[in-house]
Design an enzyme around this catalytic site. Structure first.
Site, PDB file in Angstrom:
ATOM      1  N   HIS A 214     -64.415  13.630  88.209  1.00  0.00           N
ATOM      2  CA  HIS A 214     -64.031  12.394  88.890  1.00  0.00           C
ATOM      3  C   HIS A 214     -64.442  11.218  88.008  1.00  0.00           C
ATOM      4  CE1 HIS A 214     -64.190   9.065  91.810  1.00  0.00           C
ATOM      5  NE2 HIS A 214     -63.239   9.739  92.437  1.00  0.00           N
ATOM      6  N   ASP A 345     -57.512  11.603  98.336  1.00  0.00           N
ATOM      7  CA  ASP A 345     -58.540  10.594  98.016  1.00  0.00           C
ATOM      8  C   ASP A 345     -58.936   9.811  99.258  1.00  0.00           C
ATOM      9  OD1 ASP A 345     -60.431   9.344  96.499  1.00  0.00           O
ATOM     10  OD2 ASP A 345     -59.054   8.286  95.201  1.00  0.00           O
TER      11      ASP A 345
END
Length: 387
Positions: A214, A345
């Site tokens: 990430h 997300d």
């Protein structure tokens, strides 16, 4: 950066996409419009999309990049009170009814949870080790226990202590059923290609679990060179912060880490290492041919495989916060449909906007099932819970 009012922060966040995707409704609409051809009227496109949507409205979904926080982590990782208020308002720390309600409304069967960036990566020593363990256990004792089958998780790791991080990865996988780990950018100015982190990579390979890369915010020196402004008036809406993050910098940062890992031989040392990247490839679809062509020659004698082969052998890509059909089409030109997974997300992006978008995407049903849930089931050795 100068503080600003809460209303201004929320407006800036919505407009510029803090967390990589608040305005996904607009993105999805733009993606739909971009599919129109000169000889095809808009209503024909709409009719076809509606037909495909109806065909695939029963698709199950596993969300592979779904973010959470806790009150302690919010205090640790928020820029100021305005930022914390924004994160609280969107439900980042809610691991109960609100989150489940949003999942149900969008038809998202499972969320794979990961801690909000930068998680505990800035905390050294015993404090970081203990906090990572507590965060992992909070998930097990909280939402995973309370809502069986609806939540899985990536481990939070105390990466400033690599041996302890490797041990926590093994403990969380073996004892708590976690599916791998998620990292957030550089760790004290080092990436995972650095020899310090080989214990973590070796343990992930031994456990046969992936590591999700990430984005994280840049080191101070990089921030000052690339993203800071000499005009203080432009900091009032957190422009440098968003510029270095979801507005641009995050995506370049992850792709740079991927290229580093290939170039400097990580996958030759760990040929079975599994890496996941999000946000529709973090720019990889656009840059793929340039990267592979230009990096191929200088690495020909130092790598065991052609440069592009590592993307095919060691990487998986998720759609998180990028419900854009043209980007998905481009990604699938370079990355096998067997290596692409759905993600939203959440809570930075709207679940229903993205499941609705994907239900209407014009792909064969078999390929859509792979992206929506089957590839995740295979990679993580898990199943969508029966309804």
């Amino acid at each position: 950066m100068k503080p600003m009012g809460r209303r201004s922060f929320l407006a800036a966040a919505t407009a510029l996409g803090i967390g990589a995707g608040v305005s996904s409704h607009a993105i999805a609409s733009a993606a739909s419009d971009s599919k129109k051809t000169p000889d095809q009227a808009p209503d024909q496109n709409a009719d076809k999309t509606a037909e495909i949507y109806q065909r695939d409205r029963d698709l199950p979904f596993i969300g592979t990049e779904e973010t959470f926080s806790t009150p302690a982590l919010l205090k640790l990782n928020s820029i100021n009170a305005d930022h914390m208020a924004f994160l609280e308002e969107i439900g980042l720390a809610d691991l109960g009814r609100r989150r489940i309600g949003d999942m149900d409304a969008g038809g998202l069967d499972v969320q794979i949870l990961s801690a909000h960036t930068p998680s505990v990566q800035n905390i050294p020593g015993r404090r970081g080790i203990d906090l990572a363990y507590r965060l992992n256990r909070q998930l097990v004792d909280g939402p995973i226990a309370k809502y069986p089958g609806r939540f899985k998780a990536f481990a939070t790791l105390p990466l400033q202590s690599p041996e302890a991080a490797a041990d926590e990865l093994e403990r969380s996988v073996r004892e708590d059923g976690f599916l791998g780990a998620l990292t957030n950018g550089h760790i004290t100015k080092k990436y995972l290609d650095h020899p310090d982190f080989e214990p973590v990579l070796a343990r992930a390979v031994a456990l046969d679990v992936p590591i999700y890369l990430h984005p994280g915010y840049p080191a101070d020196e990089i921030f000052k060179i690339l993203y800071s402004t000499t005009r203080s008036q432009y900091t009032k809406e957190f422009q440098p912060y968003i510029f270095s993050g979801s507005g641009y910098g995050w995506h370049q940062e992850v792709l740079t880490q991927c290229i580093r890992m290939i170039t400097y031989g990580v996958f030759d040392r760990f040929p079975k290492l599994k890496i996941i990247i999000g946000h529709m490839g973090e720019g990889l679809p656009f840059y793929y041919e340039r990267i592979v062509n230009d990096m191929g020659e200088p690495t020909e004698d130092s790598l065991k495989k052609p440069f592009g082969q590592y993307f095919r052998d060691n990487f998986w890509v998720t759609t998180s916060a990028f419900p854009q059909t043209e980007l998905l089409d481009l990604l699938l030109k370079h990355i096998s449909v067997d290596r692409v997974m759905f993600a939203t997300d959440y809570p930075f992006a709207d679940i229903k906007a993205q499941t609705d978008w994907f239900r209407g995407v014009d792909l064969p049903r078999e390929d859509k099932e792979k992206i929506a849930f089957r590839n995740a089931e295979k990679l993580f050795r898990t199943k969508v819970p029966a309804k």
